[in-house]
Write a protein that holds these residues in place. Structure first.
Motif, short mmCIF file in Angstrom:
data_model
loop_
_atom_site.label_atom_id
_atom_site.label_comp_id
_atom_site.label_asym_id
_atom_site.label_seq_id
_atom_site.Cartn_x
_atom_site.Cartn_y
_atom_site.Cartn_z
N GLY A 39 40.61 77.47 56.64
CA GLY A 39 41.28 76.52 57.82
C GLY A 39 42.64 77.42 58.11
O GLY A 39 42.99 76.94 59.23
N ILE A 40 43.01 78.26 57.33
CA ILE A 40 44.44 78.75 57.68
C ILE A 40 44.15 80.27 57.71
O ILE A 40 45.34 80.89 57.77
CB ILE A 40 45.43 78.50 56.33
CG1 ILE A 40 45.14 79.03 55.27
CG2 ILE A 40 45.81 76.96 56.42
CD1 ILE A 40 45.90 78.98 53.92
N LEU A 41 43.21 80.66 57.83
CA LEU A 41 42.87 82.10 58.15
C LEU A 41 43.61 82.90 59.28
O LEU A 41 44.38 83.81 59.13
CB LEU A 41 41.47 82.54 58.23
CG LEU A 41 41.07 83.83 57.84
CD1 LEU A 41 40.91 84.17 56.38
CD2 LEU A 41 39.37 83.81 58.19
N PRO A 42 43.33 82.19 60.48
CA PRO A 42 44.34 82.86 61.72
C PRO A 42 45.61 82.78 61.40
O PRO A 42 46.39 83.80 61.88
CB PRO A 42 43.81 81.85 62.84
CG PRO A 42 42.42 81.40 62.30
CD PRO A 42 42.73 80.95 60.91
N ASP A 43 46.42 81.59 60.75
CA ASP A 43 47.84 81.68 60.52
C ASP A 43 48.41 82.64 59.70
O ASP A 43 49.37 83.58 59.86
CB ASP A 43 48.11 80.26 59.83
CG ASP A 43 48.00 79.44 60.91
OD1 ASP A 43 47.84 79.37 62.18
OD2 ASP A 43 47.50 78.18 60.44
N ILE A 44 47.37 82.96 58.58
CA ILE A 44 47.71 84.14 57.61
C ILE A 44 47.65 85.43 58.26
O ILE A 44 48.57 86.36 58.15
CB ILE A 44 46.90 84.06 56.56
CG1 ILE A 44 47.17 82.83 55.44
CG2 ILE A 44 46.96 85.22 55.39
CD1 ILE A 44 46.10 82.62 54.57
N ALA A 45 46.61 85.57 58.80
CA ALA A 45 46.34 86.80 59.89
C ALA A 45 47.84 87.27 60.66
O ALA A 45 48.37 88.38 60.75
CB ALA A 45 45.18 86.84 60.51
N ALA A 46 47.98 86.36 61.52
CA ALA A 46 49.20 86.36 62.55
C ALA A 46 50.55 86.50 61.80
O ALA A 46 51.06 87.58 62.17
CB ALA A 46 49.24 85.00 63.27
N ASP A 47 50.58 85.99 60.80
CA ASP A 47 51.85 86.09 59.98
C ASP A 47 52.15 87.23 59.18
O ASP A 47 53.30 87.83 59.29
CB ASP A 47 51.98 85.04 58.98
CG ASP A 47 53.49 84.80 58.18
OD1 ASP A 47 54.57 84.99 58.88
OD2 ASP A 47 53.44 84.61 56.94
#
Length: 400
Positions: free
Chosen positions: A26-34
């Protein structure tokens, strides 16, 4: 203190630990962006957790076989808390990757020992239902943990998700310390003095054990590939807003809980045909998901179906391993969990190659279906071999 109080405490620990595993979807895109990495690179965090479980499961379980169980699980919980705190504070992708590996190293061993403790606290004839209550913590982590963790990550940043998981594990640690009895002198005694790592490992000389674990590794990889890239699939392919990911994970978790219950009953009635039939239905569902993946409404329905079918096959697989490895069930279950994580690691890697290779996100569904078909073939081989041995053994007995 009543021994039965230990089961809810252990269930909470299972909930916290497995939330840390599943919430990455669920948080994969957030981790990738950060952390300024690609989606496939972020997906390798699933591989990192899988590597930890693959290595830690069999090795740590065998090496700690003679340790007192309550002190052992407290130490394992402490490492889990430290690993999630390190994940929350990771300044770079490499540190986060390492933190996920360390956290996962203790996971399989904790589960294996928690099951032994839960059974030791059960009333006579209630062992199976007690274990199901413990496993329900995993279902809850999908129904509640992953969606809540995704919501926390969306509102307060993905680091807050790992802080919340660490806090949950701290609560579990305190409850275990207060409520869980030492199993020595109960129905699940400490291992005998003559036990050793070599003695535990002898169970894997059995071909049925090896094949049963191979089924777990291959048959689950297709769905795990889809689950690893769940967030980008439902947002970039189906068109959902990022805020909807948590709700869709809840739908997936509800399907998983229903599938786990129904699949267990089907496996009790007809283990062979239920496993083959459910895997066939899962492969078909993945193809259908590819066909309708651009529709938000159809995707929402199919997310529930995939969760149900994916988890419906797990009880039967676990039962096969337990039956085949009666001499060392704790180690066999730890290795089986490692096999599941091996599937997760390969799924994350293969899914990343599909995406980077130009086939696009949507193709993950088709490749996942093909891998599931391979799982059907391995499972059919396993059942065929078992039937052949069953036919030979009576004949040998008759000659003797």
């Amino acid at each position: 203190m009543k021994p039965v109080a230990s089961v809810p405490s252990l269930t909470l620990c299972v909930f916290g630990i497995t939330t840390g595993e599943f919430v990455i979807a669920g948080i994969l895109p957030d981790i990738a962006a950060d952390l300024t990495v690609s989606i496939p690179a972020a997906g390798l965090l699933v591989t990192a957790y899988a590597i930890g479980m693959i290595v830690g499961g069999p090795v740590l379980t065998a090496l700690t076989a003679r340790f007192p169980r309550k002190p052992l699980i407290l130490v394992l919980l402490g490492i889990t808390i430290a690993g999630n705190l390190a994940s929350a504070l990771a300044p770079a992708y490499g540190v986060l990757f390492a933190a996920r590996v360390v956290t996962a190293l203790v996971t399989s061993t904790f589960f294996a020992n928690a099951i032994v403790i839960a059974v030791s606290a059960a009333a006579p004839g209630k062992q199976a239902s007690t274990v199901s209550r413990l496993v329900f913590g995993m279902n809850l982590s999908m129904i509640l943990g992953a969606p809540i963790g995704t919501y926390i990550g969306g509102g307060y940043g993905w680091r807050s998700t790992f802080l919340a998981i660490a806090a949950c594990c701290v609560l579990g640690f305190l409850l275990v310390l207060r409520l869980v009895p030492d199993v020595r002198g109960t129905a699940a005694p400490e291992p005998p003095a003559g036990s050793s790592v070599a003695a535990e490992l002898r169970v894997f000389r059995c071909g049925d054990v090896r094949v049963a674990i191979a089924v777990t590794a291959v048959a689950n990889a297709g769905l795990l590939m889809v689950f690893t890239f769940f967030a980008p699939l439902v947002t970039e392919v189906a068109g959902f807003a990022g805020e909807a990911v948590a709700g869709l994970l809840l739908v997936y978790g509800l399907g998983a809980a229903a599938g786990n219950f129904v699949g267990g009953r089907l496996a009790d009635r007809s283990p062979k045909w239920s496993q083959l039939g459910l895997l066939g239905a899962l492969a078909a569902a993945l193809v259908l998901m590819w066909a309708v993946g651009g529709s938000a409404a159809a995707t929402a329905i199919m997310v529930f179906v995939l969760g149900a079918l994916g988890f419906s096959v797990i009880p039967g697989m676990q039962a096969r391993v337990l039956s085949a490895a009666a001499a060392a069930p704790t180690l066999a279950m730890a290795v089986n969990a490692s096999a599941y994580q091996l599937a997760a690691a390969l799924a994350a890697w293969l899914g990343g190659r599909v995406i980077d290779g130009g086939l696009g996100l949507r193709a993950v569904y088709l490749v996942g279906a093909a891998v599931t078909v391979a799982g059907i073939l391995v499972s059919a081989y396993a059942w065929h071999g078992e039937r052949g041995r069953a036919a030979v053994e009576p004949a040998g007995a008759a000659r003797s």
